[in-house]
Design an enzyme around this catalytic site. Structure first.
Site, PDB file in Angstrom:
ATOM      1  N   THR A   1      26.953  33.134  37.790  1.00 56.12           N
ATOM      2  CA  THR A   1      27.310  33.897  36.602  1.00 56.12           C
ATOM      3  C   THR A   1      28.765  33.628  36.268  1.00 56.12           C
ATOM      4  O   THR A   1      29.637  33.712  37.131  1.00 56.12           O
ATOM      5  CB  THR A   1      27.088  35.395  36.863  1.00 56.12           C
ATOM      6  OG1 THR A   1      25.712  35.580  37.197  1.00 56.12           O
ATOM      7  CG2 THR A   1      27.439  36.223  35.634  1.00 56.12           C
TER       8      THR A   1
ATOM      9  N   HIS B   1      45.842  29.898  37.791  1.00 59.89           N
ATOM     10  CA  HIS B   1      46.922  30.765  38.281  1.00 59.89           C
ATOM     11  C   HIS B   1      48.259  30.042  38.448  1.00 59.89           C
ATOM     12  O   HIS B   1      49.260  30.674  38.808  1.00 59.89           O
ATOM     13  CB  HIS B   1      46.524  31.451  39.593  1.00 59.89           C
ATOM     14  CG  HIS B   1      46.480  30.544  40.781  1.00 59.89           C
ATOM     15  ND1 HIS B   1      47.503  30.469  41.699  1.00 59.89           N
ATOM     16  CD2 HIS B   1      45.545  29.664  41.201  1.00 59.89           C
ATOM     17  CE1 HIS B   1      47.176  29.590  42.632  1.00 59.89           C
ATOM     18  NE2 HIS B   1      46.004  29.087  42.355  1.00 59.89           N
TER      19      HIS B   1
ATOM     20  N   CYS C   1      49.564  27.455  51.089  1.00 59.21           N
ATOM     21  CA  CYS C   1      48.307  27.648  51.802  1.00 59.21           C
ATOM     22  C   CYS C   1      48.402  27.143  53.224  1.00 59.21           C
ATOM     23  O   CYS C   1      47.506  27.351  54.018  1.00 59.21           O
ATOM     24  CB  CYS C   1      47.153  26.988  51.086  1.00 59.21           C
ATOM     25  SG  CYS C   1      47.515  25.327  50.599  1.00 59.21           S
TER      26      CYS C   1
HETATM   27  C1  LIG Z   1      48.170  20.091  43.681  1.00 56.95           C
HETATM   28  C2  LIG Z   1      47.270  21.233  43.979  1.00 56.95           C
HETATM   29  N1  LIG Z   1      45.939  21.037  44.076  1.00 56.95           N
HETATM   30  C3  LIG Z   1      45.085  22.035  44.340  1.00 56.95           C
HETATM   31  C4  LIG Z   1      45.519  23.324  44.524  1.00 56.95           C
HETATM   32  C5  LIG Z   1      44.515  24.387  44.835  1.00 56.95           C
HETATM   33  O1  LIG Z   1      44.333  25.259  43.772  1.00 56.95           O
HETATM   34  P1  LIG Z   1      43.667  26.708  44.025  1.00 56.95           P
HETATM   35  O2  LIG Z   1      44.589  27.433  44.907  1.00 56.95           O
HETATM   36  O3  LIG Z   1      43.532  27.286  42.669  1.00 56.95           O
HETATM   37  O4  LIG Z   1      42.356  26.486  44.673  1.00 56.95           O
HETATM   38  C6  LIG Z   1      46.914  23.580  44.445  1.00 56.95           C
HETATM   39  C7  LIG Z   1      47.486  24.924  44.675  1.00 56.95           C
HETATM   40  O5  LIG Z   1      47.190  25.679  45.537  1.00 56.95           O
HETATM   41  C8  LIG Z   1      47.793  22.521  44.162  1.00 56.95           C
HETATM   42  O6  LIG Z   1      49.104  22.722  44.079  1.00 56.95           O
HETATM   43  C1  LIG Z   2      19.198  37.297  44.181  1.00 54.35           C
HETATM   44  C2  LIG Z   2      20.363  36.623  43.553  1.00 54.35           C
HETATM   45  N1  LIG Z   2      21.012  35.658  44.230  1.00 54.35           N
HETATM   46  C3  LIG Z   2      22.087  35.029  43.725  1.00 54.35           C
HETATM   47  C4  LIG Z   2      22.572  35.329  42.477  1.00 54.35           C
HETATM   48  C5  LIG Z   2      23.741  34.575  41.970  1.00 54.35           C
HETATM   49  O1  LIG Z   2      24.915  35.359  41.924  1.00 54.35           O
HETATM   50  P1  LIG Z   2      26.141  34.915  41.021  1.00 54.35           P
HETATM   51  O2  LIG Z   2      25.670  34.944  39.614  1.00 54.35           O
HETATM   52  O3  LIG Z   2      27.195  35.903  41.309  1.00 54.35           O
HETATM   53  O4  LIG Z   2      26.518  33.523  41.420  1.00 54.35           O
HETATM   54  C6  LIG Z   2      21.915  36.325  41.720  1.00 54.35           C
HETATM   55  C7  LIG Z   2      22.336  36.705  40.352  1.00 54.35           C
HETATM   56  O5  LIG Z   2      22.636  35.937  39.481  1.00 54.35           O
HETATM   57  C8  LIG Z   2      20.793  36.992  42.272  1.00 54.35           C
HETATM   58  O6  LIG Z   2      20.151  37.933  41.603  1.00 54.35           O
END
Ligand SMILES: Cc1ncc(COP(=O)(O)O)c(C=O)c1O
Ligand SMILES: Cc1ncc(COP(=O)(O)O)c(C=O)c1O
Ligand code: FES
Ligand code: FES
Lengths: 392, 144, 392
Positions: free
Chosen positions: A238, A202, A326
């Site tokens: 996933t 992002h 943040c």
């Molecule tokens: C230098 C730096 N590291 C880490 C992050 C964290 O990234 P995210 O917000 O995608 O977790 C940011 C921005 O928020 C950042 O500027």
């Molecule tokens: C019972 C259960 N727990 C956890 C998960 C993990 O979820 P996610 O794939 O969103 O990380 C799943 C499906 O993959 C699930 O069926």
């Protein structure tokens, strides 16, 4: 309000149309789970692998060294905790800097409570890390050096190549948080001796909630998120297929356009810096004047406080930031500004204007114009400004 | 952080900004290190606050709190001003975010500090000022 | 192929139109970082809080007890590791079951290497956990019970209320992985004494890569992802705003439509079960016949192997699964099927058909028709089937 000027591109960016267009089919049509065996899943599987390749190419890595995550913070946490826990038999010492993003700092502080030892390197008044201190800090128990590529607040770019060399000479792993540098700096993980690298979509016109961690082949790391066999058994869950597709496309665009985009941004940046310096007194440019991100402008305005500056700018349709987004809920002055030696009261009056691909020279003029008025108004209200005027 | 319209109004058009050259009492609280200083000037005649002005270095809610506080005590008696609580200031602003409540505390204290200065300069005893400690490190209340 | 029949809704689901429509503005228009102070950020901030409220309402929680994550796996890892590390002074013992999702199992195994002790409870032939064994396993050092609400492979729903009661009586925290149960089961975290609950959006027609963890107020938990102050300082990272909005809407729809949807699904499910049982022999329905998810059908077909079944189904346009999607890369038979007592060779021949809101009775007929032919064809090829026929 007729127009809205967004100058907080270091906090986040809009998803570019080309990026979104590639993501779109994967929400409701090509929704197959990439881990499934049937043909519906092929499109998602291939899309994820294509994104992996795009990210790999951008940083000179191999596809198999790219692992998708939920963003920069997860990548940072994974790199630090994953290496710490997996190498703890070799040592318990980590070296980082005082100006890291909280994703690194708070993780290191957490590990300190778990018995790890952390050295936080100083930076000079421009925010550049002290290489001598880095060399001197390495000891037998050092397992990881984590130094950000470019700082999110003041934009200073670190001498990453030298740091990589020092890490390699001392046989210590080197992680860099490249969340802000991605798309603005040429990165070749081999040339720079980087072993792990964090990125986030992002910040480069990709979607929120997705990022990646580059992990050099052969580096042993514990998972942060265990479970299913996704991401070569290293990061369960996933796959966020549309998000990953968006990251891949955003990285590709960023690296294809880098030269043009940087040129434009540097022009805008230097023009903004010059116009502010020409029109407002009692100010200080924070960060290195040239070794800085193309889009970063950060000034301290004495005698006024950052939040009132932000609110005033917002009221005339300008989005900016003081410190990192943040922590804007927090009232402490930025740890980065304190680390480059600003006194508390001056650190409080800092403003970051971070430029992006959609900003224009006209916007620069508008912002400077408004800024002059607002700074003046706030200073008229400030008991600190009185005093200075009294002294002169 | 989302501010009420009232806060934004007082932030944008603060009432009673400035100084009073021949003030009867001047109070200053806060600490530039923390990012906030509030200074209040009072003009007092026959126990009535005839005029009040402020200068504030601080966030949006600090400026709005100063402005609202001056409005609330202008034309009031010293006793009434003494009874002004930070909560009354915050309420008059239609509330402040929890992390910003201390800004209204500063406003309350700035008034008391100015009244203390007045009482000292004019050798007048004001009930309730004896046991106030303005050095209280006014913590930012962290929301839980 | 004229039509494509998707019967793998337990692996993932398409994003519903109403869900996507609510997400859309947050990619490129309302892209503000929710942590920022300017007005552009208000829309994102409010959208995140609205989603939080929707999720909270669905499970009878308070808004402040909902924390957004990157999915079910992160929620599971956070719950287990976060409680383990934060309570390790109180004890090092965790109780879970043999049929958990790998998000729980692998995390528990990881913690065992870090010095924690884990009890994996047995289940009966229907997949129901043994409450006596649970009671007997609790000791002074037990800090957490983690038992899934409903199983992803065989659909069995656990006696969560009894488990919650046992946990409460013994003053042990209770986490449940409700990733599969969400939207199909009425959940009131207070009524059921649940202290932590994991969910994931993409199982209920929301987007991939976003989920939530419910954490009861007052429960002390370490962060899994440290950094910025997002999510009340408990989970760092710029919020995945469109994803979170999608989760909120998906949860809302799921709970508004639950009764109708369940009724339809149970009809389809029971019809599918009946038709398979009427038309194919040497089979076994896995999972509890009534205490099962409305959309879950899981059969073992003797003498044949799961993957060839899946490939054959795929070739006639039917998407299904054997075992859980995230481990379909692995060749081991499902740990769940082994835990309910299936011999290896039978566990290998299992098929999960998981129904969703878009399936129809016509599709059921088509699937049964194809299945009869395919099972027969594969059995004709099977040396095991030969033998049986020889015996008769
Ligand atoms: C230098 C730096 N590291 C880490 C992050 C964290 O990234 P995210 O917000 O995608 O977790 C940011 C921005 O928020 C950042 O500027
Ligand atoms: C019972 C259960 N727990 C956890 C998960 C993990 O979820 P996610 O794939 O969103 O990380 C799943 C499906 O993959 C699930 O069926
Ligand atoms: S804060 Fe400004 S608080 Fe001390
Ligand atoms: S004055 Fe300290 S935050 Fe308002």
């Amino acid at each position: 309000m007729t127009k809205y000027i967004y100058m907080d591109n270091a906090a986040t960016t809009p998803v570019k149309k080309e990026v979104f267009d590639e993501m779109l089919p994967f929400f409701s049509e090509q929704y197959g789970n990439p881990s499934s065996v049937y043909s519906l899943a092929n499109a998602s599987k291939m899309a994820v692998e294509k994104a992996r390749e795009r990210v790999a190419i951008a940083i000179g890595a191999d596809k198999k060294e790219i692992f998708f995550t939920a963003g920069g913070s997860e990548s940072d946490n994974w790199a630090i905790k994953g290496i710490a826990y997996s190498q703890k038999k070799k040592g318990n010492h980590i070296i980082t800097t005082k100006i890291e993003h909280h994703g690194i700092l708070h993780t290191c502080q957490y590990l300190e409570k778990q018995g790890f030892e952390v050295t936080y390197l100083d930076v000079d008044e421009d925010g550049i890390v002290d290489l001598e201190q880095l060399r001197a800090s390495i000891k037998d128990t050092t397992i990881l050096i984590s130094i950000m590529f470019a700082n999110n607040e003041i934009g200073t770019i670190q001498p990453i190549k030298e740091i990589g060399k020092i890490a390699k000479e001392n046989d210590v792993l080197f992680h860099t948080d490249a969340v802000q540098a991605m798309g603005h700096v040429k990165i070749d993980v081999n040339d720079l001796n980087i072993d792990l690298l964090s990125m986030s979509a992002h910040k480069i016109y990709g979607p929120k909630g997705v990022g990646a961690l580059y992990i050099r082949r052969g580096v042993k790391i514990d998972p942060l998120i265990s479970g299913g066999a996704q991401e070569r058994n290293k990061r369960a869950g996933t796959e966020n297929v549309p998000g990953i597709v968006g990251l891949g496309k955003a990285v590709e665009i960023a690296y294809e356009n880098m030269e043009d985009s940087n040129k434009k941004l540097i022009n805008l940046r230097d023009s903004l810096i010059k116009k502010i310096e020409d029109n407002i007194d009692y100010i200080r440019l924070n960060g290195h004047r040239t070794e800085r991100l193309p889009g970063n402008v950060n000034f301290s305005f004495e005698f006024i406080e950052g939040e009132s500056l932000l609110l005033s700018l917002d009221m005339v349709g300008i989005a900016a930031s003081s410190g990192s987004a943040c922590t804007s809920g927090s009232l402490d002055p930025s740890h980065v500004l304190l680390s480059i030696g600003l006194p508390h009261e001056i650190a409080h009056g800092s403003l970051r204007l971070s430029l992006g691909d959609f900003n224009t020279e006209d916007e620069i003029d508008y912002v400077v114009d408004k800024l002059v008025t607002i700074v003046d108004r706030l200073r008229q209200m400030s008991p600190l400004y009185d005093r200075i005027k009294g002294e002169n | 952080m989302m501010y009420s319209d009232k806060v934004m109004d007082h932030f944008t058009n603060p009432r009673n900004v400035g100084e009073i050259i021949d003030a009867d009492g001047i109070g200053e609280v806060g600490n530039a290190k923390c990012g906030d200083i509030m200074r209040m000037y009072l003009k007092i005649e026959d126990g009535i606050i005839e005029d009040v002005k402020f200068k504030t270095f601080g966030c949006g809610s600090a400026i709005a709190s100063s402005s609202m506080a001056t409005e609330l005590i202008k034309g009031k008696t010293i006793d009434e001003a003494m009874r002004l609580t930070n909560k009354a200031v915050a309420d008059a602003l239609d509330g402040l975010p929890p992390v910003k409540m201390h800004c209204s505390v500063l406003a309350e204290q700035a008034i008391k500090s100015a009244l203390l200065d007045y009482s000292k300069k004019h050798n007048i005893h004001i009930e309730g000022l004896e046991d106030i400690n303005f050095d209280d490190d006014h913590h930012h209340d962290i929301e839980e």
